[in-house]
Design a protein around this motif. Sequence first.
Motif, PDB file in Angstrom:
ATOM      1  N   ALA A   5     -12.754   5.060 -64.784  1.00  0.00           N
ATOM      2  CA  ALA A   5     -12.656   4.662 -66.189  1.00  0.00           C
ATOM      3  C   ALA A   5     -11.507   3.690 -66.395  1.00  0.00           C
ATOM      4  CB  ALA A   5     -12.485   5.900 -67.063  1.00  0.00           C
ATOM      5  N   ALA A   6     -10.378   3.946 -65.748  1.00  0.00           N
ATOM      6  CA  ALA A   6      -9.208   3.088 -65.937  1.00  0.00           C
ATOM      7  C   ALA A   6      -9.447   1.686 -65.423  1.00  0.00           C
ATOM      8  CB  ALA A   6      -7.996   3.702 -65.233  1.00  0.00           C
ATOM      9  N   LEU A   7     -10.367   1.544 -64.452  1.00  0.00           N
ATOM     10  CA  LEU A   7     -10.601   0.252 -63.815  1.00  0.00           C
ATOM     11  C   LEU A   7     -11.912  -0.389 -64.229  1.00  0.00           C
ATOM     12  CD1 LEU A   7      -9.196   1.156 -60.314  1.00  0.00           C
ATOM     13  CD2 LEU A   7      -8.269  -0.561 -61.868  1.00  0.00           C
ATOM     14  N   SER A   8     -12.557   0.146 -65.252  1.00  0.00           N
ATOM     15  CA  SER A   8     -13.751  -0.521 -65.752  1.00  0.00           C
ATOM     16  C   SER A   8     -13.323  -1.781 -66.498  1.00  0.00           C
ATOM     17  CB  SER A   8     -14.530   0.413 -66.681  1.00  0.00           C
ATOM     18  OG  SER A   8     -13.725   0.822 -67.767  1.00  0.00           O
ATOM     19  N   PRO A   9     -14.154  -2.840 -66.469  1.00  0.00           N
ATOM     20  CA  PRO A   9     -13.742  -4.118 -67.072  1.00  0.00           C
ATOM     21  C   PRO A   9     -13.407  -3.990 -68.552  1.00  0.00           C
ATOM     22  CG  PRO A   9     -15.682  -4.403 -65.686  1.00  0.00           C
ATOM     23  CD  PRO A   9     -15.467  -2.924 -65.813  1.00  0.00           C
ATOM     24  N   GLY A  10     -12.403  -4.725 -68.964  1.00  0.00           N
ATOM     25  CA  GLY A  10     -12.028  -4.735 -70.369  1.00  0.00           C
ATOM     26  C   GLY A  10     -10.532  -4.616 -70.563  1.00  0.00           C
ATOM     27  N   THR A  11     -10.145  -4.493 -71.817  1.00  0.00           N
ATOM     28  CA  THR A  11      -8.741  -4.379 -72.189  1.00  0.00           C
ATOM     29  C   THR A  11      -8.369  -2.914 -72.340  1.00  0.00           C
ATOM     30  OG1 THR A  11      -8.782  -6.508 -73.330  1.00  0.00           O
ATOM     31  CG2 THR A  11      -7.027  -4.993 -73.929  1.00  0.00           C
ATOM     32  N   ARG A  12      -7.221  -2.551 -71.766  1.00  0.00           N
ATOM     33  CA  ARG A  12      -6.756  -1.172 -71.810  1.00  0.00           C
ATOM     34  C   ARG A  12      -5.371  -1.119 -72.464  1.00  0.00           C
ATOM     35  NH1 ARG A  12     -11.119  -0.898 -71.105  1.00  0.00           N
ATOM     36  NH2 ARG A  12     -12.402  -0.204 -69.348  1.00  0.00           N
ATOM     37  N   GLU A  13      -5.058   0.036 -73.010  1.00  0.00           N
ATOM     38  CA  GLU A  13      -3.750   0.234 -73.644  1.00  0.00           C
ATOM     39  C   GLU A  13      -3.250   1.624 -73.303  1.00  0.00           C
ATOM     40  OE1 GLU A  13      -2.240   1.116 -78.137  1.00  0.00           O
ATOM     41  OE2 GLU A  13      -3.404  -0.743 -77.865  1.00  0.00           O
TER      42      GLU A  13
END
Length: 290
Positions: A5-13
Motif C-alpha cells: 500500500a505504501a508503494l502504490s503509485p500516487g501521493t502519500r502523506e
Amino acid sequence: MSATAALSPGTREISIDGVRQVFHVAGTGPVCVVHSGGPGIEWEYLRMPGLEQHLTMVYLEPVGTGASGRLDDPREYRLDTYARFVHGVVEHLGVPKVFLLGHSHGGFVAQRYALDHADRLAGLILFATSPVTGPEFWADAVANVNRFPERHPDRREAAEIPQAFQDAVGATDDKAFTDGLRRVLPAYFDDYWAHEQTLEPMRAALRAWIDPQRGEEPAPFDVRDRLGSIELPTLVVTGAHDFICGTRWASMLHEGIPGSRLTVLSESGHMGHLEQPETFNRVVAEFARA
C-alpha cells in the motif's frame, strides 16, 4: 500500512515528529528514495520518468517545501533534520532496503544518512554533489559562475547570470528566491539554450522557499575523513560542466568511497538527468541491477 500500500503509485502523506512529510511514488522495481537539492527547491525538477521504468521512485518533498510541513524554527533546517525525515519515510515504506539518490544538497543528506543508517540501504547514488562545502567550495562556485558568460558570449542572458546568482543568494523572501533561481537557472546546464524549448516550462514552474536556507549547521559540511567507512555500493554521477558540484568534488567522493563507480556526463552541467537523460537513466539502472 503494508509495504504494498505504501508503494502504490500516487501521493502519500505521513507525520514525522508531528510534521507533515509528503512524497510521491511512481514506477516499478526496486525502491529508490529520491532527495532533491536546494535546500528549499521544489522536488519536481528532479522527476525522472525514464528511471521509473526500472525502479519504484519515491520522490520526497523535503520538509519546508511544497506540501510538506514547516518547522517552527528555521534554524532547525539542518542535515541531521533532513536525514531524520528520510529515515521516517524509509521506515514507513516497510521494505528491508532501498536505494537512496541524493542530488546536490540532497547528496549531502544522502551521505549523512548512509553514514548513520547503512543497514537500510541497498546502494547510494550521489548525483552532482560533494563531500565538503565551506569557503573553498563556495569560492570555486562563484568563480565558475563569474566565468559562465565567457562560455556563451553570444547569449545576452548569460551576461546577467553572475548578478542573478548574487540576487538568489541574497534573497530574503520566497518570491525573491524563486525569481533569482529562475534567472540563474541556465548556469546549471552545459547549454540551457540548446534545450530551451524543453526546459522553459520547468523553469517557469520552478518554486523555492527561503526558510530552509536559514538552517544553522553546527559546522560546514565535511565528511571526507568518513567516506572510507561507507561500504555500500555507490554510484557517483556529475556533469563535466557543473559549476557548483563538478568533477573536482565528484572525484573526492569516488576516491574516498571504496569500490564506488564514477560517471562524468560530458555534455551536462548540474542537471544531467535533463541534459543527457538516456545516458543518466542507463547508468543508474545498470547500477541498480548490478
